[in-house]
Scaffold this motif. Structure first.
Motif, PDB file in Angstrom:
ATOM      1  N   GLU A  79       1.060  -1.453  -0.484  1.00 12.34           N
ATOM      2  CA  GLU A  79       0.020  -0.101  -0.270  1.00 12.34           C
ATOM      3  C   GLU A  79       0.827   1.235   0.271  1.00 12.34           C
ATOM      4  OE1 GLU A  79      -2.713   0.127   3.382  1.00 12.34           O
ATOM      5  OE2 GLU A  79      -4.009  -1.284   2.169  1.00 12.34           O
ATOM      6  N   ARG A  80       2.286   1.376   0.028  1.00 19.60           N
ATOM      7  CA  ARG A  80       2.840   2.029   0.308  1.00 19.60           C
ATOM      8  C   ARG A  80       3.818   2.359  -0.768  1.00 19.60           C
ATOM      9  NH1 ARG A  80       4.404   2.617   5.818  1.00 19.60           N
ATOM     10  NH2 ARG A  80       4.514   0.965   6.830  1.00 19.60           N
ATOM     11  N   ILE A  81       3.418   1.818  -2.327  1.00 13.50           N
ATOM     12  CA  ILE A  81       3.583   2.118  -3.514  1.00 13.50           C
ATOM     13  C   ILE A  81       3.075   3.345  -3.918  1.00 13.50           C
ATOM     14  CG2 ILE A  81       3.892   1.970  -5.792  1.00 13.50           C
ATOM     15  CD1 ILE A  81       3.997  -0.912  -5.190  1.00 13.50           C
ATOM     16  N   VAL A  82       3.717   4.869  -4.190  1.00 12.40           N
ATOM     17  CA  VAL A  82       2.946   6.166  -4.882  1.00 12.40           C
ATOM     18  C   VAL A  82       3.715   6.248  -6.255  1.00 12.40           C
ATOM     19  CG1 VAL A  82       3.118   8.275  -5.068  1.00 12.40           C
ATOM     20  CG2 VAL A  82       3.145   6.821  -2.392  1.00 12.40           C
TER      21      VAL A  82
ATOM     22  N   ARG B 121      16.999  -2.361  -3.014  1.00 17.95           N
ATOM     23  CA  ARG B 121      17.955  -3.145  -1.837  1.00 17.95           C
ATOM     24  C   ARG B 121      17.385  -3.346  -0.268  1.00 17.95           C
ATOM     25  NH1 ARG B 121      22.655   1.126  -1.799  1.00 17.95           N
ATOM     26  NH2 ARG B 121      22.669   1.919  -3.940  1.00 17.95           N
ATOM     27  N   LYS B 122      15.936  -2.628  -0.607  1.00 14.59           N
ATOM     28  CA  LYS B 122      15.846  -3.187   0.928  1.00 14.59           C
ATOM     29  C   LYS B 122      15.398  -4.685   0.790  1.00 14.59           C
ATOM     30  CE  LYS B 122      13.421  -2.733   4.545  1.00 14.59           C
ATOM     31  NZ  LYS B 122      14.406  -1.496   5.709  1.00 14.59           N
ATOM     32  N   TRP B 123      15.024  -5.175  -0.311  1.00 17.09           N
ATOM     33  CA  TRP B 123      14.697  -6.846  -0.400  1.00 17.09           C
ATOM     34  C   TRP B 123      15.711  -7.170  -1.165  1.00 17.09           C
ATOM     35  CZ3 TRP B 123       9.621  -8.877  -0.148  1.00 17.09           C
ATOM     36  CH2 TRP B 123       8.349  -7.668   0.028  1.00 17.09           C
TER      37      TRP B 123
ATOM     38  N   ASN C 115      10.533  -4.385   5.961  1.00 17.15           N
ATOM     39  CA  ASN C 115       9.499  -4.479   7.110  1.00 17.15           C
ATOM     40  C   ASN C 115       8.870  -3.391   6.665  1.00 17.15           C
ATOM     41  OD1 ASN C 115      12.463  -3.073   6.782  1.00 17.15           O
ATOM     42  ND2 ASN C 115      11.905  -2.676   9.131  1.00 17.15           N
ATOM     43  N   PHE C 116       9.021  -3.132   5.856  1.00 18.17           N
ATOM     44  CA  PHE C 116       8.280  -1.875   5.959  1.00 18.17           C
ATOM     45  C   PHE C 116       6.558  -2.410   5.463  1.00 18.17           C
ATOM     46  CE2 PHE C 116      11.616   1.095   6.151  1.00 18.17           C
ATOM     47  CZ  PHE C 116      11.452   1.393   7.910  1.00 18.17           C
ATOM     48  N   ALA C 117       7.319  -3.534   5.054  1.00 14.58           N
ATOM     49  CA  ALA C 117       5.436  -3.867   3.209  1.00 14.58           C
ATOM     50  C   ALA C 117       4.167  -3.985   4.036  1.00 14.58           C
ATOM     51  CB  ALA C 117       5.859  -5.019   2.883  1.00 14.58           C
ATOM     52  N   THR C 118       2.880  -4.044   3.511  1.00 14.91           N
ATOM     53  CA  THR C 118       1.896  -4.038   4.586  1.00 14.91           C
ATOM     54  C   THR C 118       1.313  -5.319   3.726  1.00 14.91           C
ATOM     55  OG1 THR C 118       0.601  -2.031   2.757  1.00 14.91           O
ATOM     56  CG2 THR C 118       1.621  -0.780   4.530  1.00 14.91           C
TER      57      THR C 118
ATOM     58  N   PRO D   5       7.831   6.016  -0.547  1.00 16.96           N
ATOM     59  CA  PRO D   5       7.624   6.986   0.168  1.00 16.96           C
ATOM     60  C   PRO D   5       8.502   6.198   0.903  1.00 16.96           C
ATOM     61  CG  PRO D   5       5.795   7.384  -0.145  1.00 16.96           C
ATOM     62  CD  PRO D   5       6.179   6.108  -1.206  1.00 16.96           C
ATOM     63  N   THR D   6       8.126   5.466   1.537  1.00 22.69           N
ATOM     64  CA  THR D   6       8.919   5.110   3.217  1.00 22.69           C
ATOM     65  C   THR D   6      10.675   4.454   2.589  1.00 22.69           C
ATOM     66  OG1 THR D   6       6.915   4.077   3.313  1.00 22.69           O
ATOM     67  CG2 THR D   6       9.030   3.600   4.783  1.00 22.69           C
ATOM     68  N   TYR D   7      11.165   3.549   1.199  1.00 19.89           N
ATOM     69  CA  TYR D   7      12.248   3.366   1.251  1.00 19.89           C
ATOM     70  C   TYR D   7      12.430   3.714  -0.318  1.00 19.89           C
ATOM     71  CZ  TYR D   7      16.484   0.837   2.123  1.00 19.89           C
ATOM     72  OH  TYR D   7      17.744   0.878   2.800  1.00 19.89           O
ATOM     73  N   ALA D   8      13.547   4.864  -0.173  1.00 20.90           N
ATOM     74  CA  ALA D   8      13.841   5.342  -1.783  1.00 20.90           C
ATOM     75  C   ALA D   8      14.085   4.173  -2.021  1.00 20.90           C
ATOM     76  CB  ALA D   8      14.725   5.953  -1.514  1.00 20.90           C
TER      77      ALA D   8
HETATM   78  S1  SF4 Z   1       7.328  -3.332   0.048  1.00 20.41           S
HETATM   79 FE1  SF4 Z   1       8.455  -2.038   1.185  1.00 20.41          FE
HETATM   80  S2  SF4 Z   1      10.334  -1.534  -0.161  1.00 20.41           S
HETATM   81 FE2  SF4 Z   1       8.517  -2.110  -1.111  1.00 20.41          FE
HETATM   82  S3  SF4 Z   1       6.908  -0.319  -0.845  1.00 20.41           S
HETATM   83 FE3  SF4 Z   1       6.103  -1.982   0.321  1.00 20.41          FE
HETATM   84  S4  SF4 Z   1       7.114  -0.384   1.821  1.00 20.41           S
HETATM   85 FE4  SF4 Z   1       8.190   0.627  -0.358  1.00 20.41          FE
END
Ligand code: SF4
Length: 95
Positions: free
Chosen positions: A38-41, A57-59, A65-68, A50-53
């Motif tokens: 849900e964080r995807i813009v 790399r996050k994955w 850990n921010f994934a909804t 917007p949470t992780y640029a």
């Molecule tokens: S899964 Fe993580 S990196 Fe991908 S959009 Fe969601 S919060 Fe951002």
């Protein structure tokens, strides 16, 4: 009732060769694993986080850990399992 909150917009962002420049922060497009989060813009038909640029790399180091939409769980053998989250469970997230 389950209306999506348009909390974040990327208004004023500028596309550059390095990625999307939003207020001086270079943002890379989301990766396949972000799909459903849900964080995807969306900006000019590409998804950004917007949470992780740098979603890739996050994955790269496991599960975001921010994934909804998914949550990582480590099973008994130490393997990381990715579980899709039900929408109804999100209410209990709040931490
Ligand atoms: S899964 Fe993580 S990196 Fe991908 S959009 Fe969601 S919060 Fe951002």
């Amino acid at each position: 009732m389950a209306k999506k909150k348009g909390i974040v917009t990327l208004e004023g962002a500028v596309k550059t060769d390095a990625g999307l420049n939003y207020k001086g922060v270079i943002m890379e497009p989301v990766v396949e694993k972000c799909e459903g989060c849900e964080r995807i813009v969306t900006f000019e038909e590409e998804g950004y986080c917007p949470t992780y640029a740098q979603p890739s790399r996050k994955w790269a180091s496991g599960v975001c850990n921010f994934a909804t939409h998914v949550r990582a769980e480590v099973d008994k053998t130490g393997k990381v399992k990715v579980n899709p989250l039900k929408a109804s469970k999100r209410a209990a997230r709040g931490r």
